[in-house]
Design a protein around this motif. Structure first.
Motif, PDB file in Angstrom:
ATOM      1  N   GLU A  55       0.834  -1.198   0.000  1.00 15.51           N
ATOM      2  CA  GLU A  55       0.000   0.000   0.000  1.00 15.51           C
ATOM      3  C   GLU A  55       0.871   1.251   0.000  1.00 15.51           C
ATOM      4  OE1 GLU A  55      -3.415   0.415   2.597  1.00 15.51           O
ATOM      5  OE2 GLU A  55      -3.349  -1.732   3.018  1.00 15.51           O
ATOM      6  N   LEU A  64      -5.169  -1.959  -3.560  1.00 14.83           N
ATOM      7  CA  LEU A  64      -4.862  -3.170  -4.316  1.00 14.83           C
ATOM      8  C   LEU A  64      -3.640  -3.881  -3.741  1.00 14.83           C
ATOM      9  CD1 LEU A  64      -5.403  -1.883  -7.976  1.00 14.83           C
ATOM     10  CD2 LEU A  64      -6.891  -3.437  -6.698  1.00 14.83           C
ATOM     11  N   TYR A 114      -3.263  -4.297  -0.535  1.00 17.41           N
ATOM     12  CA  TYR A 114      -3.683  -4.919   0.723  1.00 17.41           C
ATOM     13  C   TYR A 114      -3.741  -6.440   0.658  1.00 17.41           C
ATOM     14  CZ  TYR A 114      -6.456  -5.561   5.017  1.00 17.41           C
ATOM     15  OH  TYR A 114      -6.891  -5.950   6.252  1.00 17.41           O
ATOM     16  N   PRO A 115      -4.214  -7.047  -0.444  1.00 12.65           N
ATOM     17  CA  PRO A 115      -4.313  -8.517  -0.462  1.00 12.65           C
ATOM     18  C   PRO A 115      -2.982  -9.249  -0.566  1.00 12.65           C
ATOM     19  CG  PRO A 115      -5.890  -7.521  -1.994  1.00 12.65           C
ATOM     20  CD  PRO A 115      -4.929  -6.452  -1.593  1.00 12.65           C
ATOM     21  N   THR A 135     -10.159 -10.846  -3.934  1.00 12.11           N
ATOM     22  CA  THR A 135     -11.413 -10.091  -3.923  1.00 12.11           C
ATOM     23  C   THR A 135     -11.922  -9.852  -2.505  1.00 12.11           C
ATOM     24  OG1 THR A 135     -12.021 -11.026  -6.079  1.00 12.11           O
ATOM     25  CG2 THR A 135     -13.782 -10.039  -4.765  1.00 12.11           C
ATOM     26  N   TYR A 182      -9.673  -7.544  -0.478  1.00  8.22           N
ATOM     27  CA  TYR A 182      -9.819  -6.179  -0.994  1.00  8.22           C
ATOM     28  C   TYR A 182     -11.067  -5.531  -0.410  1.00  8.22           C
ATOM     29  CZ  TYR A 182      -9.907  -2.369  -4.475  1.00  8.22           C
ATOM     30  OH  TYR A 182      -9.913  -1.138  -5.106  1.00  8.22           O
TER      31      TYR A 182
END
Length: 287
Positions: A76, A95, A97-98, A217, A220
């Protein structure tokens, strides 16, 4: 009238149509195999394996997971350093973060919020004192390992050892805009995060090649929703604490402890109990 197991199998309405060829019938059967009971058993067996692991192995795996989870914060940060300060910027830098979750979950490391469903199902199935003790041992080892891992990397970041001075200033600016919530607000924000993480563990056995997108997903969504995950959030508040922006008491009392409790409620108290209850209801309806 309740159906028996044999009646369910012999019911022509629940068999593939005769006009399907052998390959199509196999495809249908493969898809039907991913019933709630099958998924429940896969996740339960994963939990049994976790509960049987030695304490040292759990701590080491949890520490490795904590180290990897800080990559979410770092990614991040790296994305943020290349973006203007606009309203849409979080959609892009979230994006990152995962990333930590992908490494940890696909790498089968021990992440506390996953064990709120996987390790709980064996206990829900056989709620003995021994199983409860095994669950408490696993949770303690994993959360300690996770927090040790994120603290080590946060210390390296705060000391500008693995990031530059400019990147550290960007991180302080980014995280400084995220006000610490009152403990009860953190707890409520942690419940959805715990539920989502438990859902990931539940869905993955049926993902069949789509594991990356399931993890990406759903995690996120945690970032977009501003939900509180005890491990990734602790990497943020620990960095702020070690940088002198907040006190250690604030980091623990306002975030880590309520986030831990909320994740347990969301993962174990809601998802695991509901998933187990669904399986028991399906089973009782066929007897």
């Amino acid at each position: 009238m309740a159906e028996t197991g044999s009646e369910k199998i012999d019911d022509p309405e629940r068999q593939p149509n005769d006009d399907l060829d052998a390959t199509e019938v196999r495809d249908v059967e493969d898809r039907r195999a991913s019933s709630s009971r099958i998924v429940h058993e896969v996740v339960r067996l994963q939990g049994e394996e976790e509960l049987a692991r030695p304490a040292l192995a759990l701590i080491l795996s949890g520490t490795a997971a904590g180290l990897a989870m800080t990559l979410s914060l770092m990614c991040e940060l790296f994305l943020r350093s290349h973006l203007p300060d606009t309203a849409w910027a979080p959609l892009v830098y979230f994006l990152g973060y995962p990333v930590g979750y992908l490494i940890v979950i696909l790498g089968r490391m021990q992440l506390f919020t996953e064990s709120t469903v996987t390790a709980v199902l064996p206990v829900a199935t056989k709620p003995t004192g021994q199983n409860i003790g095994r669950l408490m041992r696993l949770w303690l080892c994993v959360i300690v390992g996770n927090l040790v891992g994120v603290t080590l990397v946060s210390a390296l970041m705060a000391g500008e050892i693995i990031i530059t001075h400019e990147q550290r200033l960007i991180a302080l600016d980014l995280l400084g805009k995220l006000e610490l919530q009152p403990w009860h607000r953190t707890l409520t924000l942690a419940i959805p995060a715990g539920f989502i993480m438990a859902a990931i563990a539940w869905v993955l056995p049926s993902a069949k090649g789509s594991e990356f997108w399931v993890i990406f997903t759903l995690t996120y969504v945690i970032a977009l929703g501003g939900f509180a995950h005890v491990v990734t959030g602790s990497s943020q508040v620990t960095f702020l604490w070690l940088s002198g922006s907040i006190s250690m008491a604030e980091s623990w009392l306002a975030f880590t402890l309520p986030a831990l409790l909320g994740n347990i409620i969301g993962g174990s108290g809601l998802f695991a109990v509901l998933a187990h209850g669904q399986m028991r209801s399906d089973t009782s309806g066929e007897t």
